[in-house]
Design a protein around this motif. Structure first.
Motif, PDB file in Angstrom:
ATOM      1  N   LEU A  33      29.041  46.576  32.724  1.00  0.00           N
ATOM      2  CA  LEU A  33      29.841  45.633  33.499  1.00  0.00           C
ATOM      3  C   LEU A  33      30.697  44.774  32.584  1.00  0.00           C
ATOM      4  CD1 LEU A  33      30.439  44.704  36.353  1.00  0.00           C
ATOM      5  CD2 LEU A  33      28.525  43.103  36.195  1.00  0.00           C
ATOM      6  N   ALA A  34      30.142  44.408  31.416  1.00  0.00           N
ATOM      7  CA  ALA A  34      30.921  43.624  30.453  1.00  0.00           C
ATOM      8  C   ALA A  34      32.165  44.381  30.008  1.00  0.00           C
ATOM      9  CB  ALA A  34      30.052  43.263  29.250  1.00  0.00           C
ATOM     10  N   MET A  35      32.004  45.655  29.685  1.00  0.00           N
ATOM     11  CA  MET A  35      33.158  46.461  29.276  1.00  0.00           C
ATOM     12  C   MET A  35      34.151  46.629  30.421  1.00  0.00           C
ATOM     13  SD  MET A  35      31.567  49.503  26.904  1.00  0.00           S
ATOM     14  CE  MET A  35      33.198  50.213  26.746  1.00  0.00           C
ATOM     15  N   LEU A  36      33.621  46.817  31.629  1.00  0.00           N
ATOM     16  CA  LEU A  36      34.482  47.003  32.802  1.00  0.00           C
ATOM     17  C   LEU A  36      35.375  45.794  33.038  1.00  0.00           C
ATOM     18  CD1 LEU A  36      35.150  48.684  35.390  1.00  0.00           C
ATOM     19  CD2 LEU A  36      33.321  47.414  36.524  1.00  0.00           C
ATOM     20  N   PRO A  40      39.942  45.022  30.806  1.00  0.00           N
ATOM     21  CA  PRO A  40      41.107  44.634  31.624  1.00  0.00           C
ATOM     22  C   PRO A  40      41.530  43.180  31.406  1.00  0.00           C
ATOM     23  CG  PRO A  40      39.496  45.807  32.959  1.00  0.00           C
ATOM     24  CD  PRO A  40      38.840  45.525  31.654  1.00  0.00           C
ATOM     25  N   ALA A  41      40.559  42.281  31.191  1.00  0.00           N
ATOM     26  CA  ALA A  41      40.907  40.874  30.968  1.00  0.00           C
ATOM     27  C   ALA A  41      41.736  40.724  29.698  1.00  0.00           C
ATOM     28  CB  ALA A  41      39.643  40.023  30.885  1.00  0.00           C
ATOM     29  N   LEU A  76      49.560  39.017  38.109  1.00  0.00           N
ATOM     30  CA  LEU A  76      48.630  39.304  37.015  1.00  0.00           C
ATOM     31  C   LEU A  76      47.771  38.093  36.680  1.00  0.00           C
ATOM     32  CD1 LEU A  76      50.972  41.306  34.597  1.00  0.00           C
ATOM     33  CD2 LEU A  76      49.348  42.217  36.262  1.00  0.00           C
ATOM     34  N   PHE A  77      48.351  36.894  36.872  1.00  0.00           N
ATOM     35  CA  PHE A  77      47.663  35.661  36.475  1.00  0.00           C
ATOM     36  C   PHE A  77      46.396  35.436  37.288  1.00  0.00           C
ATOM     37  CE2 PHE A  77      47.630  30.831  36.686  1.00  0.00           C
ATOM     38  CZ  PHE A  77      46.946  30.710  35.494  1.00  0.00           C
ATOM     39  N   LEU A  78      46.465  35.666  38.604  1.00  0.00           N
ATOM     40  CA  LEU A  78      45.270  35.458  39.416  1.00  0.00           C
ATOM     41  C   LEU A  78      44.182  36.460  39.033  1.00  0.00           C
ATOM     42  CD1 LEU A  78      44.004  33.763  41.627  1.00  0.00           C
ATOM     43  CD2 LEU A  78      44.885  35.377  43.315  1.00  0.00           C
ATOM     44  N   TRP A  79      44.573  37.682  38.742  1.00  0.00           N
ATOM     45  CA  TRP A  79      43.593  38.662  38.272  1.00  0.00           C
ATOM     46  C   TRP A  79      42.995  38.233  36.939  1.00  0.00           C
ATOM     47  CZ3 TRP A  79      41.327  42.661  40.667  1.00  0.00           C
ATOM     48  CH2 TRP A  79      41.897  43.110  41.853  1.00  0.00           C
ATOM     49  N   LEU A  80      43.831  37.699  36.048  1.00  0.00           N
ATOM     50  CA  LEU A  80      43.331  37.202  34.764  1.00  0.00           C
ATOM     51  C   LEU A  80      42.356  36.055  34.968  1.00  0.00           C
ATOM     52  CD1 LEU A  80      43.269  36.877  31.696  1.00  0.00           C
ATOM     53  CD2 LEU A  80      45.420  35.593  31.855  1.00  0.00           C
ATOM     54  N   ALA A  81      42.700  35.124  35.870  1.00  0.00           N
ATOM     55  CA  ALA A  81      41.824  33.979  36.126  1.00  0.00           C
ATOM     56  C   ALA A  81      40.457  34.434  36.639  1.00  0.00           C
ATOM     57  CB  ALA A  81      42.480  33.034  37.133  1.00  0.00           C
ATOM     58  N   VAL A 477      39.603  38.451  24.473  1.00  0.00           N
ATOM     59  CA  VAL A 477      38.501  38.257  25.417  1.00  0.00           C
ATOM     60  C   VAL A 477      38.097  36.786  25.463  1.00  0.00           C
ATOM     61  CG1 VAL A 477      36.117  38.869  25.968  1.00  0.00           C
ATOM     62  CG2 VAL A 477      37.682  40.620  25.119  1.00  0.00           C
ATOM     63  N   SER A 478      38.026  36.142  24.305  1.00  0.00           N
ATOM     64  CA  SER A 478      37.691  34.708  24.277  1.00  0.00           C
ATOM     65  C   SER A 478      38.739  33.888  25.017  1.00  0.00           C
ATOM     66  CB  SER A 478      37.584  34.223  22.824  1.00  0.00           C
ATOM     67  OG  SER A 478      36.511  34.857  22.165  1.00  0.00           O
ATOM     68  N   THR A 479      40.002  34.265  24.857  1.00  0.00           N
ATOM     69  CA  THR A 479      41.082  33.588  25.585  1.00  0.00           C
ATOM     70  C   THR A 479      40.882  33.723  27.088  1.00  0.00           C
ATOM     71  OG1 THR A 479      42.680  33.951  23.810  1.00  0.00           O
ATOM     72  CG2 THR A 479      43.565  33.576  26.011  1.00  0.00           C
ATOM     73  N   ALA A 480      40.570  34.931  27.546  1.00  0.00           N
ATOM     74  CA  ALA A 480      40.348  35.154  28.976  1.00  0.00           C
ATOM     75  C   ALA A 480      39.147  34.347  29.468  1.00  0.00           C
ATOM     76  CB  ALA A 480      40.132  36.641  29.243  1.00  0.00           C
ATOM     77  N   SER A 481      38.078  34.299  28.672  1.00  0.00           N
ATOM     78  CA  SER A 481      36.867  33.587  29.077  1.00  0.00           C
ATOM     79  C   SER A 481      37.111  32.089  29.212  1.00  0.00           C
ATOM     80  CB  SER A 481      35.753  33.854  28.062  1.00  0.00           C
ATOM     81  OG  SER A 481      34.595  33.104  28.371  1.00  0.00           O
ATOM     82  N   LEU A 482      37.692  31.476  28.171  1.00  0.00           N
ATOM     83  CA  LEU A 482      37.956  30.036  28.216  1.00  0.00           C
ATOM     84  C   LEU A 482      38.937  29.706  29.326  1.00  0.00           C
ATOM     85  CD1 LEU A 482      37.769  27.167  27.163  1.00  0.00           C
ATOM     86  CD2 LEU A 482      39.422  27.758  25.373  1.00  0.00           C
ATOM     87  N   SER A 483      39.979  30.517  29.461  1.00  0.00           N
ATOM     88  CA  SER A 483      40.982  30.266  30.505  1.00  0.00           C
ATOM     89  C   SER A 483      40.369  30.422  31.887  1.00  0.00           C
ATOM     90  CB  SER A 483      42.151  31.232  30.340  1.00  0.00           C
ATOM     91  OG  SER A 483      42.705  31.138  29.051  1.00  0.00           O
TER      92      SER A 483
END
Length: 629
Positions: A33-36, A40-41, A76-81, A477-483
């Motif tokens: 699940l983490a890779m999934l 993409p993030a 794309l932004f909402l998917w990223l969030a 990935v860290s950027t996606a997580s913090l954001s």
């Protein structure tokens, strides 16, 4: 501000007494699940950079605007969030207050971690179906530029919330004993069931329910260590479902509204930029130049720390990234000169609060998004308040280090200073490039981050020759997580703010604040105290989303310029955020510095007093904030 999951009490880290051996199939499912989600993030972060940079290049270089670029970026932004929120949930990086939970013994702390996950599961279970209904309704809305159903964007909500629910179930089963996990889920179910049974009794209470849900309810959940976003979400959903006739799909709609402001796209991009300046050596070049200038004077490296945080904050928007870029470059030498660890982390925390107004501050971006104040005006107004507060910190440094022994410190020669200056020119130019691009209209406050990213990459590859390609994926990935953790809070806080507004609370608050004796002076003083408290308990961003739309109009009515008011409340929130024992920013500074929090408790008092004096000066002299507008 996040605390990494190796800090006491962070969600995702369980103490030994409540752990058992992980089940192989759960671990396999968790990794899959983490890779999934993470891949993409990370790709979405890259895609946002490419789309926005293409928009800037097409408009400014070729004079042919891409009419679809903002629309695609928004989708794309909402998917990223949402994917970033899942990554943060899986890593235990959603923002929470751990000051009280962290003081408990390991078994109690671990069980409260399970309670936090169970409460998050409950919220996600409540909203996943309304999110599906919301996405279904968006099928009938067509985007203007691309001509596709808006459900392409809105489907990020049910997919993201559903995957987050799955992550929550996996986490509570894999990190705690099943008996403890069942007990945590059972306790949460009993509380929710009790509230549901009491529903008919709550309706006649009217606005007293606001006190019950949003003061006592949110307060209890935050103090028990529940992630702030889920605390807001549970309180809002409970209030809407039990005391009103409003459909619960409105909660999801307001969350979507909060997370979908295009200006908030600056959050992940500036977070990424902050990580890049550390990796590419840009931050170190700045620090080296300042060190050659001031390293030989008493307290010189402390002055360098204040100045370096000011400069680095002019590139990044994330305080964690700023501190992580500056502290490793300075602290070893400061330790050699006899600086005490407690004083180091105290000053680092204080500079984190001092530089909250330096553009491109994420708090200022959030203020612009939540209140409609011009981002360009906020960026211009934020520079001088940081200098004034920095001067108060420098005065305290001078007093504390006036007797420092510098017998073993060599003064840099003029040639060495000139050489370090030449090396630092590309680094020192980056903040200027970022601000000039906004002021000259080359790019918006959102788009300018992409220019900074390209600049940092080029400087790292060609100038400083520091670019570790292996770190790119973890950084994305860290950027996606913090954001994701920041944006999920904004979404939940937007829903809570809407509920408060619809209840009539906002108009009552406005009337009360306007009726305070003393007019603007009293209003400003009350605001400073309130935002110090809110910054300590809730962090700055959720506090702004909650109260910004309510208080900024009042500030205008009593004659306070909105940019001036923004600077004052931002500094006040910074004091709360970095002040122990509750300020989560202080513990983040301790984690970055690898210094125990107890060591900084005494030294930080003086720095907090200096910050407060500087904030009062900014509040008393409006010109500091608006003189250059």
């Amino acid at each position: 501000m996040n605390i990494s999951s190796d800090e006491p009490g962070a969600a995702g880290t369980m103490a030994a007494p409540c752990r058992r051996g992980p089940l192989a199939w759960l671990e396999t499912l968790n990794k899959a699940l983490a890779m999934l989600v993470e891949i993409p993030a990370a790709l979405l972060v890259l895609a946002e950079v490419v789309v926005l940079l293409a928009g800037v290049t097409s408009r400014y270089v070729f004079h042919e605007p891409l009419v679809w670029s903002d629309e695609l970026a928004s989708i794309l932004f909402l998917w990223l969030a949402m994917l970033g929120s899942i990554v943060a949930f899986q890593r235990g990086e959603h923002m929470r207050m751990t000051a009280i939970v962290g003081k408990l013994d390991s078994r109690k702390r671990a069980f409260l971690d399970l309670i936090a996950i169970a409460a998050a599961i409950a919220f996600l279970a409540f909203v996943v179906h309304p999110a599906y209904e919301f996405a279904q309704d968006e099928v009938f809305v067509t985007t203007p530029a691309m001509g596709i159903p808006n459900s392409w964007r809105a489907s990020a909500l049910p997919v993201g919330l559903g995957l987050m629910l799955l992550v929550g179930v996996i986490q509570i089963l894999r990190i705690g004993r099943w008996k403890d996990a069942g007990l945590a889920l059972g306790l949460v179910a009993v509380v929710i069931g009790g509230m549901a049974l009491a529903g008919p009794l709550l309706v006649p209470l009217g606005n007293w329910n606001l006190l019950l849900f949003f003061v006592f309810g949110v307060g209890a959940m935050v103090l028990l260590g529940l992630p702030i976003a889920f605390s807001f979400g549970l309180a809002t959903f409970g209030y809407i479902a039990l005391t009103t006739t409003t459909p619960t799909v409105v909660v999801v709609g307001r969350m979507d509204e909060g997370m979908s402001h295009l200006i908030l796209l600056a959050v992940p991009l500036f977070v990424l930029l902050g990580l890049l300046i550390e990796m590419t050596g840009i931050a170190r070049a700045m620090v080296s130049f300042l060190g050659s200038l001031l390293g030989h004077v008493r307290g010189g490296l402390s002055y360098v720390l204040i100045g370096a945080m000011y400069l680095v904050s002019g590139i990044s928007g994330s305080k964690a990234a700023d501190m992580a870029a500056v502290a490793p470059a300075l602290f070893p030498e400061m330790r050699k000169r006899g600086a005490k660890p407690g004083d180091l982390v105290a000053l680092l925390s204080a500079t984190g609060a001092q530089t909250e107004t330096i553009p491109p501050s994420l708090v200022l971006i959030t203020i612009g998004s939540a209140t409609g104040v011009s981002i360009a005006a906020l960026f211009t107004g934020g520079l001088l308040p940081g200098v004034v507060v920095g001067a108060t910190l420098a005065a305290l440094v001078w007093w504390r280090y006036r007797g420092e022994d510098l017998s073993g410190v060599r003064k840099a020669s003029g040639r060495e200073i000139a050489r370090s200056f030449l090396i630092s020119i590309p680094a020192l130019a980056l903040p200027v490039v970022i601000r000039a691009a906004v002021v000259e209209g080359v790019a918006t406050a959102t788009e300018v981050s992409t220019i900074g990213i390209v600049y940092a990459v080029i400087a790292g590859l060609l100038v400083y020759r520091q670019f570790d390609w292996k770190r790119i994926y973890p950084m994305l990935v860290s950027t996606a997580s913090l954001s994701g953790s920041i944006l999920f809070i904004i979404g939940a806080a937007t829903g809570m703010a809407w509920a408060l507004t619809q209840s009539g609370f906002s108009s009552a608050l406005a009337d009360t604040m306007k009726a305070l004796p003393g007019g603007a002076i009293t209003f400003m003083a009350v605001s400073v105290v309130a935002f110090i408290i809110l910054g300590s308990v809730l962090e700055g961003i959720p506090a702004i989303v909650l109260l910004g739309p309510l208080l900024f109009p009042i500030a205008r009515q009593v004659g306070i310029h909105e940019v001036h008011y923004a600077m004052v409340v931002t500094l006040a929130m910074g004091i709360g955020l970095f002040a122990p024992p509750f300020g989560v920013g202080y513990y983040a500074a301790c984690a970055i510095s690898r210094i125990h929090p107890n060591e900084g408790m005494k030294p930080i008092v003086g720095y907090m007093v200096a910050l407060f004096i500087g904030t009062v000066a900014v509040a008393a002299i409006p010109w500091i904030s608006i003189g250059f507008l």
